[in-house]
Design a protein around this motif. Structure first.
Motif, PDB file in Angstrom:
ATOM      1  N   TYR A  87      -6.239  -9.997  -0.163  1.00 60.97           N
ATOM      2  CA  TYR A  87      -5.469 -11.072   0.460  1.00 60.97           C
ATOM      3  C   TYR A  87      -4.606 -11.790  -0.572  1.00 60.97           C
ATOM      4  O   TYR A  87      -3.446 -12.129  -0.302  1.00 60.97           O
ATOM      5  CB  TYR A  87      -6.409 -12.081   1.129  1.00 60.97           C
ATOM      6  CG  TYR A  87      -5.674 -13.320   1.595  1.00 60.97           C
ATOM      7  CD1 TYR A  87      -4.948 -13.306   2.787  1.00 60.97           C
ATOM      8  CD2 TYR A  87      -5.674 -14.492   0.830  1.00 60.97           C
ATOM      9  CE1 TYR A  87      -4.244 -14.431   3.199  1.00 60.97           C
ATOM     10  CE2 TYR A  87      -4.988 -15.612   1.245  1.00 60.97           C
ATOM     11  CZ  TYR A  87      -4.267 -15.576   2.433  1.00 60.97           C
ATOM     12  OH  TYR A  87      -3.572 -16.681   2.831  1.00 60.97           O
ATOM     13  N   THR A  97       3.781  -9.798   0.714  1.00 60.21           N
ATOM     14  CA  THR A  97       4.419  -9.731   2.024  1.00 60.21           C
ATOM     15  C   THR A  97       5.623 -10.658   2.096  1.00 60.21           C
ATOM     16  O   THR A  97       6.606 -10.363   2.791  1.00 60.21           O
ATOM     17  CB  THR A  97       3.421 -10.096   3.139  1.00 60.21           C
ATOM     18  OG1 THR A  97       2.765 -11.330   2.815  1.00 60.21           O
ATOM     19  CG2 THR A  97       2.369  -9.000   3.296  1.00 60.21           C
ATOM     20  N   SER A  98       5.573 -11.766   1.384  1.00 59.01           N
ATOM     21  CA  SER A  98       6.733 -12.655   1.344  1.00 59.01           C
ATOM     22  C   SER A  98       7.882 -12.014   0.582  1.00 59.01           C
ATOM     23  O   SER A  98       9.047 -12.110   0.980  1.00 59.01           O
ATOM     24  CB  SER A  98       6.347 -13.985   0.688  1.00 59.01           C
ATOM     25  OG  SER A  98       7.457 -14.835   0.580  1.00 59.01           O
ATOM     26  N   THR A 110      -0.707 -11.969   0.271  1.00 61.90           N
ATOM     27  CA  THR A 110      -0.024 -13.214   0.640  1.00 61.90           C
ATOM     28  C   THR A 110       1.204 -13.455  -0.222  1.00 61.90           C
ATOM     29  O   THR A 110       2.147 -14.125   0.195  1.00 61.90           O
ATOM     30  CB  THR A 110      -0.994 -14.414   0.531  1.00 61.90           C
ATOM     31  OG1 THR A 110      -0.391 -15.547   1.148  1.00 61.90           O
ATOM     32  CG2 THR A 110      -1.337 -14.736  -0.908  1.00 61.90           C
ATOM     33  N   ASN A 111       1.220 -12.893  -1.437  1.00 61.87           N
ATOM     34  CA  ASN A 111       2.412 -12.961  -2.282  1.00 61.87           C
ATOM     35  C   ASN A 111       3.392 -11.834  -1.974  1.00 61.87           C
ATOM     36  O   ASN A 111       4.589 -12.052  -1.824  1.00 61.87           O
ATOM     37  CB  ASN A 111       2.011 -12.892  -3.763  1.00 61.87           C
ATOM     38  CG  ASN A 111       1.351 -14.167  -4.250  1.00 61.87           C
ATOM     39  OD1 ASN A 111       1.992 -15.201  -4.398  1.00 61.87           O
ATOM     40  ND2 ASN A 111       0.049 -14.095  -4.501  1.00 61.87           N
ATOM     41  N   ALA A 153      -4.782 -18.609  -3.080  1.00 60.78           N
ATOM     42  CA  ALA A 153      -3.339 -18.829  -2.948  1.00 60.78           C
ATOM     43  C   ALA A 153      -2.991 -20.157  -3.585  1.00 60.78           C
ATOM     44  O   ALA A 153      -3.613 -21.180  -3.284  1.00 60.78           O
ATOM     45  CB  ALA A 153      -2.922 -18.832  -1.471  1.00 60.78           C
ATOM     46  N   ASP A 185       2.597 -27.806   0.198  1.00 61.20           N
ATOM     47  CA  ASP A 185       1.962 -26.516   0.484  1.00 61.20           C
ATOM     48  C   ASP A 185       0.572 -26.492  -0.144  1.00 61.20           C
ATOM     49  O   ASP A 185       0.417 -26.182  -1.324  1.00 61.20           O
ATOM     50  CB  ASP A 185       2.828 -25.388  -0.086  1.00 61.20           C
ATOM     51  CG  ASP A 185       2.388 -24.019   0.393  1.00 61.20           C
ATOM     52  OD1 ASP A 185       1.478 -23.956   1.246  1.00 61.20           O
ATOM     53  OD2 ASP A 185       2.936 -23.010  -0.083  1.00 61.20           O
TER      54      ASP A 185
END
Length: 255
Positions: free
Chosen positions: A118, A125-126, A122-123, A69, A56
């Motif tokens: 963002y 929403t997961s 990005t953290n 990220a 990743d």
């Protein structure tokens, strides 16, 4: 003079303005986003990278040159490199021994405020997605114990009959009425004390703590937790774990 053929080749080699790409960057040149509020389970991340490789890539905001990220993965890589750990799969090495890390490049934001949003999104929403526990249990059940341990879930503590993650999670976040036997006169004072329900989760929320142990140590850990649950008539594994922690702190006179 640049010929039309050379000009066309140069245009094809240059990345498009709105095109993401993966490049390898030196570990010591990667910059964090200042004030990043996200915490990380570094032990779990390290175990995952060791088994699955570094699959990743980190992500960079091209405007600032900073990571938006992958801060947890970056910390794990920095510590592994400093400890002279083996080179993870999909990580390269520069001529001087510095690790080269795959990074997603090309993404940019209008300003730092948008980039900060963002980073959180990005953290978060997961996290908000949750799990279908029935499907999750069926999906992971065929895996061996080592792979189950790498998922980040406390699979060995699930009911061995139902193997249902929902029952384990309910045991953490709901208040329990212990068995009637726990309140009898024959029960020791410690068991009666444990019979009280856990604190209100609205004012004292739970959080997940992940520790990775060797396979040959797992049975000892599980035996200790099972014994604590039976000895103190506790409803869940987390309660048993905290009872073991409290006993150690009391024995060592740690405040």
């Amino acid at each position: 003079m640049t010929t039309p053929r050379r000009k066309k080749a140069a245009q094809e080699a240059a990345p498009a303005a709105d095109e993401l790409r993966i490049e390898y960057m030196r570990l010591d040149e990667l910059l964090r986003w200042p004030g990043n509020p996200k915490e990380h389970a570094e032990e779990a991340i390290a175990a995952s990278i060791a088994r699955f490789g570094f699959r990743d890539p980190l992500a960079i905001d091209e405007a600032s040159g900073r990571i938006v990220a992958g801060h947890g993965r970056l910390s794990v890589l920095e510590k592994a490199h400093a400890a002279q750990s083996p080179l993870p799969q999909y990580v390269r090495q520069d001529a001087d021994g510095m690790w080269l890390i795959p990074v997603t490049r090309g993404g940019h934001f209008d300003d730092e405020a948008e980039a900060s949003a963002y980073l959180v999104a990005t953290n978060r929403t997961s996290e908000l997605g949750g799990w279908d526990h029935e499907l999750l249990s069926a999906f992971v059940e065929p895996l061996d114990d080592v792979l189950k341990g790498l998922t980040g879930f406390d699979w060995p503590e699930l009911d061995p009959v139902t193997s249902d993650p929902a029952s384990f999670l309910d045991g953490i976040i709901t208040q329990h009425t212990p068995p009637a036997a726990a309140a009898t006169e024959a029960s020791p004072p410690a068991a009666q004390e444990a019979a009280s329900p856990p604190p209100d989760t609205d004012t004292n929320p739970y959080m997940q703590v992940v520790y990775v142990v060797r396979k040959d140590e797992r049975d000892r850990v599980m035996k200790a937790i099972k014994d604590a649950r039976e000895r103190f008539t506790l409803a869940t594994a987390p309660e048993a774990f905290m009872r073991i922690v409290d006993a150690y702190l009391e024995a060592q006179n740690v405040q």
